[in-house]
Design a protein around this motif. Structure first.
Motif, mmCIF file in Angstrom:
data_model
loop_
_atom_site.group_PDB
_atom_site.id
_atom_site.type_symbol
_atom_site.label_atom_id
_atom_site.label_comp_id
_atom_site.label_asym_id
_atom_site.label_seq_id
_atom_site.Cartn_x
_atom_site.Cartn_y
_atom_site.Cartn_z
ATOM 1 N N GLU A 1 0.829 -1.209 0.000
ATOM 2 C CA GLU A 1 0.000 0.000 0.000
ATOM 3 C C GLU A 1 0.864 1.260 0.000
ATOM 4 O OE1 GLU A 1 -3.289 0.300 -0.396
ATOM 5 O OE2 GLU A 1 -3.464 -1.868 -0.582
ATOM 6 N N SER A 2 1.983 1.229 0.714
ATOM 7 C CA SER A 2 2.906 2.369 0.734
ATOM 8 C C SER A 2 3.527 2.603 -0.634
ATOM 9 C CB SER A 2 4.012 2.145 1.771
ATOM 10 O OG SER A 2 3.480 2.040 3.058
ATOM 11 N N ILE A 3 3.890 1.524 -1.301
ATOM 12 C CA ILE A 3 4.463 1.635 -2.652
ATOM 13 C C ILE A 3 3.412 2.184 -3.621
ATOM 14 C CG2 ILE A 3 5.379 0.305 -4.597
ATOM 15 C CD1 ILE A 3 6.672 -1.553 -2.433
ATOM 16 N N LYS A 4 2.172 1.726 -3.490
ATOM 17 C CA LYS A 4 1.099 2.248 -4.339
ATOM 18 C C LYS A 4 0.896 3.745 -4.101
ATOM 19 C CE LYS A 4 -2.758 -0.025 -4.163
ATOM 20 N NZ LYS A 4 -3.857 -0.970 -3.848
ATOM 21 N N CYS A 5 0.912 4.147 -2.838
ATOM 22 C CA CYS A 5 0.747 5.562 -2.506
ATOM 23 C C CYS A 5 1.885 6.390 -3.088
ATOM 24 C CB CYS A 5 0.681 5.735 -0.988
ATOM 25 S SG CYS A 5 0.519 7.446 -0.451
ATOM 26 N N LEU A 6 3.105 5.907 -2.953
ATOM 27 C CA LEU A 6 4.266 6.607 -3.509
ATOM 28 C C LEU A 6 4.150 6.721 -5.023
ATOM 29 C CD1 LEU A 6 7.069 7.871 -3.003
ATOM 30 C CD2 LEU A 6 8.017 5.577 -3.275
ATOM 31 N N SER A 7 3.695 5.663 -5.663
ATOM 32 C CA SER A 7 3.525 5.688 -7.120
ATOM 33 C C SER A 7 2.476 6.704 -7.541
ATOM 34 C CB SER A 7 3.121 4.307 -7.633
ATOM 35 O OG SER A 7 4.096 3.357 -7.316
ATOM 36 N N ILE A 8 1.387 6.763 -6.828
ATOM 37 C CA ILE A 8 0.319 7.719 -7.141
ATOM 38 C C ILE A 8 0.812 9.150 -6.976
ATOM 39 C CG2 ILE A 8 -1.918 8.607 -6.356
ATOM 40 C CD1 ILE A 8 -2.647 5.637 -5.750
ATOM 41 N N VAL A 9 1.515 9.401 -5.869
ATOM 42 C CA VAL A 9 2.045 10.746 -5.628
ATOM 43 C C VAL A 9 3.015 11.134 -6.734
ATOM 44 C CG1 VAL A 9 3.512 12.115 -4.100
ATOM 45 C CG2 VAL A 9 1.676 10.738 -3.142
ATOM 46 N N CYS A 10 3.888 10.225 -7.111
ATOM 47 C CA CYS A 10 4.859 10.521 -8.171
ATOM 48 C C CYS A 10 4.173 10.754 -9.509
ATOM 49 C CB CYS A 10 5.880 9.396 -8.288
ATOM 50 S SG CYS A 10 7.004 9.321 -6.900
ATOM 51 N N LEU A 11 3.120 10.015 -9.777
ATOM 52 C CA LEU A 11 2.387 10.184 -11.023
ATOM 53 C C LEU A 11 1.668 11.533 -11.069
ATOM 54 C CD1 LEU A 11 1.441 8.813 -13.675
ATOM 55 C CD2 LEU A 11 -0.527 7.998 -12.381
ATOM 56 N N ILE A 12 1.006 11.891 -9.984
ATOM 57 C CA ILE A 12 0.209 13.120 -9.954
ATOM 58 C C ILE A 12 1.080 14.361 -9.762
ATOM 59 C CG2 ILE A 12 -1.572 14.373 -8.667
ATOM 60 C CD1 ILE A 12 -2.860 11.626 -8.111
ATOM 61 N N GLU A 13 2.035 14.291 -8.871
ATOM 62 C CA GLU A 13 2.841 15.458 -8.506
ATOM 63 C C GLU A 13 4.219 15.465 -9.161
ATOM 64 O OE1 GLU A 13 1.259 17.705 -6.950
ATOM 65 O OE2 GLU A 13 -0.416 16.449 -6.358
ATOM 66 N N GLY A 14 4.421 14.651 -10.165
ATOM 67 C CA GLY A 14 5.735 14.485 -10.772
ATOM 68 C C GLY A 14 6.414 15.769 -11.204
ATOM 69 N N ASN A 15 5.666 16.721 -11.724
ATOM 70 C CA ASN A 15 6.260 17.979 -12.172
ATOM 71 C C ASN A 15 6.617 18.912 -11.026
ATOM 72 O OD1 ASN A 15 6.032 17.202 -14.832
ATOM 73 N ND2 ASN A 15 4.032 18.170 -15.092
ATOM 74 N N HIS A 16 6.145 18.615 -9.833
ATOM 75 C CA HIS A 16 6.360 19.509 -8.694
ATOM 76 C C HIS A 16 7.287 18.916 -7.635
ATOM 77 C CE1 HIS A 16 3.085 21.962 -10.270
ATOM 78 N NE2 HIS A 16 2.408 20.847 -10.426
ATOM 79 N N ILE A 17 7.778 17.712 -7.844
ATOM 80 C CA ILE A 17 8.582 17.027 -6.824
ATOM 81 C C ILE A 17 10.006 17.576 -6.755
ATOM 82 C CG2 ILE A 17 9.560 14.811 -6.148
ATOM 83 C CD1 ILE A 17 7.038 13.494 -7.189
ATOM 84 N N ARG A 18 10.553 17.958 -7.858
ATOM 85 C CA ARG A 18 11.897 18.543 -7.983
ATOM 86 C C ARG A 18 12.974 17.622 -7.452
ATOM 87 N NH1 ARG A 18 9.594 24.325 -6.775
ATOM 88 N NH2 ARG A 18 8.680 24.635 -8.822
ATOM 89 N N GLN A 19 13.803 18.080 -6.504
ATOM 90 C CA GLN A 19 14.964 17.305 -6.056
ATOM 91 C C GLN A 19 14.590 16.047 -5.269
ATOM 92 O OE1 GLN A 19 14.211 20.287 -4.730
ATOM 93 N NE2 GLN A 19 14.344 20.143 -2.510
ATOM 94 N N ASP A 20 13.338 15.900 -4.869
ATOM 95 C CA ASP A 20 12.940 14.702 -4.126
ATOM 96 C C ASP A 20 12.834 13.470 -5.010
ATOM 97 O OD1 ASP A 20 12.834 15.826 -1.534
ATOM 98 O OD2 ASP A 20 10.984 16.844 -2.085
ATOM 99 N N TRP A 21 12.955 13.634 -6.321
ATOM 100 C CA TRP A 21 13.009 12.470 -7.214
ATOM 101 C C TRP A 21 14.204 11.588 -6.858
ATOM 102 C CZ3 TRP A 21 9.519 10.184 -9.894
ATOM 103 C CH2 TRP A 21 8.488 10.879 -10.495
ATOM 104 N N ALA A 22 15.275 12.182 -6.376
ATOM 105 C CA ALA A 22 16.472 11.399 -6.012
ATOM 106 C C ALA A 22 16.154 10.396 -4.912
ATOM 107 C CB ALA A 22 17.599 12.331 -5.569
#
Length: 119
Positions: free
Chosen positions: A95-116
């Motif tokens: 469930e945590s991995i799914k949540c992380l995937s959803i956040v990355c999909l939706i907020e991908g353009n706004h995550i910036r350096q946290d992609w690392a």
């Protein structure tokens, strides 16, 4: 003769960045501690409720460019994904991995350096 008005909605969408930033600056550490404690102590069926809180918090932090807040929430969420462990994967981790995937999909353009952290 009575005038009938529509009842006003007590909840409204508030988009003033300064006010939201102030509220989150004052409370983000308590919110993070609450989510972290709950995720560590809850059973697997209750984890999605807490993960919805992570998702909403990361949405606010990403959209309003709150770097520290966003970074700390990503660190905490990634900790629950347990990518580095070789034990049997639990439902809470999935469930945590799914949540992380959803956040990355939706907020991908706004995550910036946290992609690392995600990679």
């Amino acid at each position: 003769e009575e005038v009938h008005r529509k009842p006003t909605n007590p909840y409204s969408v508030y988009r003033r960045q300064a006010m939201i930033k102030y509220m989150m600056d004052c409370s983000w550490s308590q919110i993070l501690q609450s989510f972290d404690f709950y995720m560590n102590s809850c059973d697997e069926s209750s984890a999605p409720k807490c993960l919805a809180g992570y998702q909403s918090s990361l949405h606010i932090a990403s959209r309003f460019n709150m770097e520290t807040f966003r970074s700390k929430f990503f660190e905490s969420l990634i900790k629950f994904c347990k990518f580095d462990n070789t034990h049997k994967v639990t439902l809470k981790e999935v469930e945590s991995i799914k949540c992380l995937s959803i956040v990355c999909l939706i907020e991908g353009n706004h995550i910036r350096q946290d992609w690392a952290q995600v990679a």
